[in-house]
Design a protein around this motif. Sequence first.
Motif, PDB file in Angstrom:
ATOM      1  N   UNK A 202       0.878  -1.063  -0.082  1.00  0.00           N
ATOM      2  CA  UNK A 202      -0.038  -0.053  -0.060  1.00  0.00           C
ATOM      3  C   UNK A 202       0.827   1.190   0.040  1.00  0.00           C
ATOM      4  N   UNK A 203       1.887   1.302   0.951  1.00  0.00           N
ATOM      5  CA  UNK A 203       2.954   2.300   0.892  1.00  0.00           C
ATOM      6  C   UNK A 203       3.530   2.610  -0.337  1.00  0.00           C
ATOM      7  N   UNK A 204       3.903   1.617  -1.105  1.00  0.00           N
ATOM      8  CA  UNK A 204       4.537   1.515  -2.531  1.00  0.00           C
ATOM      9  C   UNK A 204       3.622   2.045  -3.453  1.00  0.00           C
ATOM     10  N   UNK A 205       2.294   1.595  -3.572  1.00  0.00           N
ATOM     11  CA  UNK A 205       1.422   2.104  -4.663  1.00  0.00           C
ATOM     12  C   UNK A 205       1.154   3.690  -4.367  1.00  0.00           C
ATOM     13  N   UNK A 206       0.984   4.071  -2.921  1.00  0.00           N
ATOM     14  CA  UNK A 206       0.631   5.270  -2.717  1.00  0.00           C
ATOM     15  C   UNK A 206       1.800   6.223  -3.008  1.00  0.00           C
ATOM     16  N   UNK A 207       3.180   6.143  -2.962  1.00  0.00           N
ATOM     17  CA  UNK A 207       4.232   6.551  -3.220  1.00  0.00           C
ATOM     18  C   UNK A 207       4.191   7.130  -4.750  1.00  0.00           C
ATOM     19  N   UNK A 208       3.365   6.368  -5.588  1.00  0.00           N
ATOM     20  CA  UNK A 208       3.585   6.958  -6.955  1.00  0.00           C
ATOM     21  C   UNK A 208       3.095   8.157  -7.317  1.00  0.00           C
ATOM     22  N   UNK A 209       2.303   8.719  -6.412  1.00  0.00           N
ATOM     23  CA  UNK A 209       1.629  10.193  -6.574  1.00  0.00           C
ATOM     24  C   UNK A 209       2.727  11.297  -6.488  1.00  0.00           C
ATOM     25  N   UNK A 210       3.840  10.891  -5.191  1.00  0.00           N
ATOM     26  CA  UNK A 210       4.800  11.663  -5.035  1.00  0.00           C
ATOM     27  C   UNK A 210       5.913  11.708  -6.194  1.00  0.00           C
ATOM     28  N   UNK A 211       5.956  10.629  -6.682  1.00  0.00           N
ATOM     29  CA  UNK A 211       6.934  10.376  -7.740  1.00  0.00           C
ATOM     30  C   UNK A 211       6.466  11.214  -9.027  1.00  0.00           C
ATOM     31  N   UNK A 212       5.339  11.110  -9.242  1.00  0.00           N
ATOM     32  CA  UNK A 212       4.670  11.744 -10.528  1.00  0.00           C
ATOM     33  C   UNK A 212       4.936  13.105 -10.449  1.00  0.00           C
ATOM     34  N   UNK A 213       4.693  13.616  -9.170  1.00  0.00           N
ATOM     35  CA  UNK A 213       4.938  15.181  -8.785  1.00  0.00           C
ATOM     36  C   UNK A 213       6.461  15.434  -9.231  1.00  0.00           C
ATOM     37  N   UNK A 214       7.329  14.722  -8.634  1.00  0.00           N
ATOM     38  CA  UNK A 214       8.595  14.715  -8.846  1.00  0.00           C
ATOM     39  C   UNK A 214       9.184  14.846 -10.037  1.00  0.00           C
ATOM     40  N   UNK A 215       8.799  13.930 -10.928  1.00  0.00           N
ATOM     41  CA  UNK A 215       8.987  13.642 -12.560  1.00  0.00           C
ATOM     42  C   UNK A 215       8.492  14.799 -13.076  1.00  0.00           C
ATOM     43  N   UNK A 216       7.249  15.225 -12.745  1.00  0.00           N
ATOM     44  CA  UNK A 216       6.829  16.463 -13.605  1.00  0.00           C
ATOM     45  C   UNK A 216       7.484  17.615 -13.296  1.00  0.00           C
ATOM     46  N   UNK A 217       8.047  17.867 -12.241  1.00  0.00           N
ATOM     47  CA  UNK A 217       8.932  19.071 -11.986  1.00  0.00           C
ATOM     48  C   UNK A 217      10.251  18.755 -12.804  1.00  0.00           C
ATOM     49  N   UNK A 218      10.640  17.832 -12.999  1.00  0.00           N
ATOM     50  CA  UNK A 218      12.045  17.478 -13.705  1.00  0.00           C
ATOM     51  C   UNK A 218      11.676  17.510 -15.192  1.00  0.00           C
ATOM     52  N   UNK A 219      10.459  17.143 -15.681  1.00  0.00           N
ATOM     53  CA  UNK A 219      10.089  17.418 -17.062  1.00  0.00           C
ATOM     54  C   UNK A 219      10.093  18.713 -17.442  1.00  0.00           C
ATOM     55  N   UNK A 220       9.855  19.717 -16.764  1.00  0.00           N
ATOM     56  CA  UNK A 220       9.743  21.009 -17.352  1.00  0.00           C
ATOM     57  C   UNK A 220      11.139  21.805 -16.954  1.00  0.00           C
ATOM     58  N   UNK A 221      12.075  21.097 -16.482  1.00  0.00           N
ATOM     59  CA  UNK A 221      13.372  21.861 -16.220  1.00  0.00           C
ATOM     60  C   UNK A 221      13.739  22.065 -14.788  1.00  0.00           C
ATOM     61  N   UNK A 222      12.823  21.636 -13.722  1.00  0.00           N
ATOM     62  CA  UNK A 222      13.037  21.746 -12.576  1.00  0.00           C
ATOM     63  C   UNK A 222      14.139  20.866 -11.989  1.00  0.00           C
ATOM     64  N   UNK A 223      14.736  21.354 -10.874  1.00  0.00           N
ATOM     65  CA  UNK A 223      15.938  20.488 -10.221  1.00  0.00           C
ATOM     66  C   UNK A 223      15.413  20.119  -9.055  1.00  0.00           C
ATOM     67  N   UNK A 224      15.352  18.650  -8.549  1.00  0.00           N
ATOM     68  CA  UNK A 224      15.226  18.045  -7.438  1.00  0.00           C
ATOM     69  C   UNK A 224      15.763  16.784  -6.964  1.00  0.00           C
ATOM     70  N   UNK A 225      16.308  16.670  -6.238  1.00  0.00           N
ATOM     71  CA  UNK A 225      16.546  15.364  -5.635  1.00  0.00           C
ATOM     72  C   UNK A 225      15.741  14.566  -4.837  1.00  0.00           C
TER      73      UNK A 225
END
Length: 214
Positions: free
Chosen positions: A112-135
Amino acid sequence: MKIIAIINEKGGTGKSTIATNLATALHRQGQRVVLIDADQQGTARDWRAASPEDADLPPVVAIDRHQMLASSLAGVLADIAIIDAPAKAESMAAAIIRAAHVALVVIQPSAADIWASAAAVKLIQAKRAIGGEIQAAFVINRASGNTTISKTIIDGAWNDYEGIEQLTATIGNRVVFANAMAAGLSVLDMTDTIAKTEIFNIIKEMETALWLNP
């Protein structure tokens, strides 16, 4: 100021536990640290309110409206701001990721935790996709080497997200974390040396990756 988000859209993963202990450890290392409570539930605020008057802890600031996050953070005077993110708050989670330099996605050893973490991952990926930097990295909380699911999660083979690693350092399933939270303290104030080491190991791993540098 370095902004570190402690995040997962699922509740009960232990975000506040990790946020309060990391903030305290960095504070006691001499950093100017502010703990941002971005959750309307106010767990970090309740923790600080329960603290003894002479406790050596970082200040906690409430910023629980996503429309105010960026402007409020601009007024924070600190070396490091650690954001304790809420669960089930998509607008706030998005605002936090937009502001953050580092995101630690907290998961317990459960599907359940792994599945739920996908939402945060999508936000991280979206930021990177438009040139934003985040570790970003996953942090395992309440790990137990005695269970099959814990061993599987700790092994890390489940993680196929590119650019989001899993920290080697983990937090064990230790009652001292709950006891410290209830007392308004950190595990650094308790006698459990293993719990203290677990917190310091996360910091060391972030330092090695240069994630805490200005």
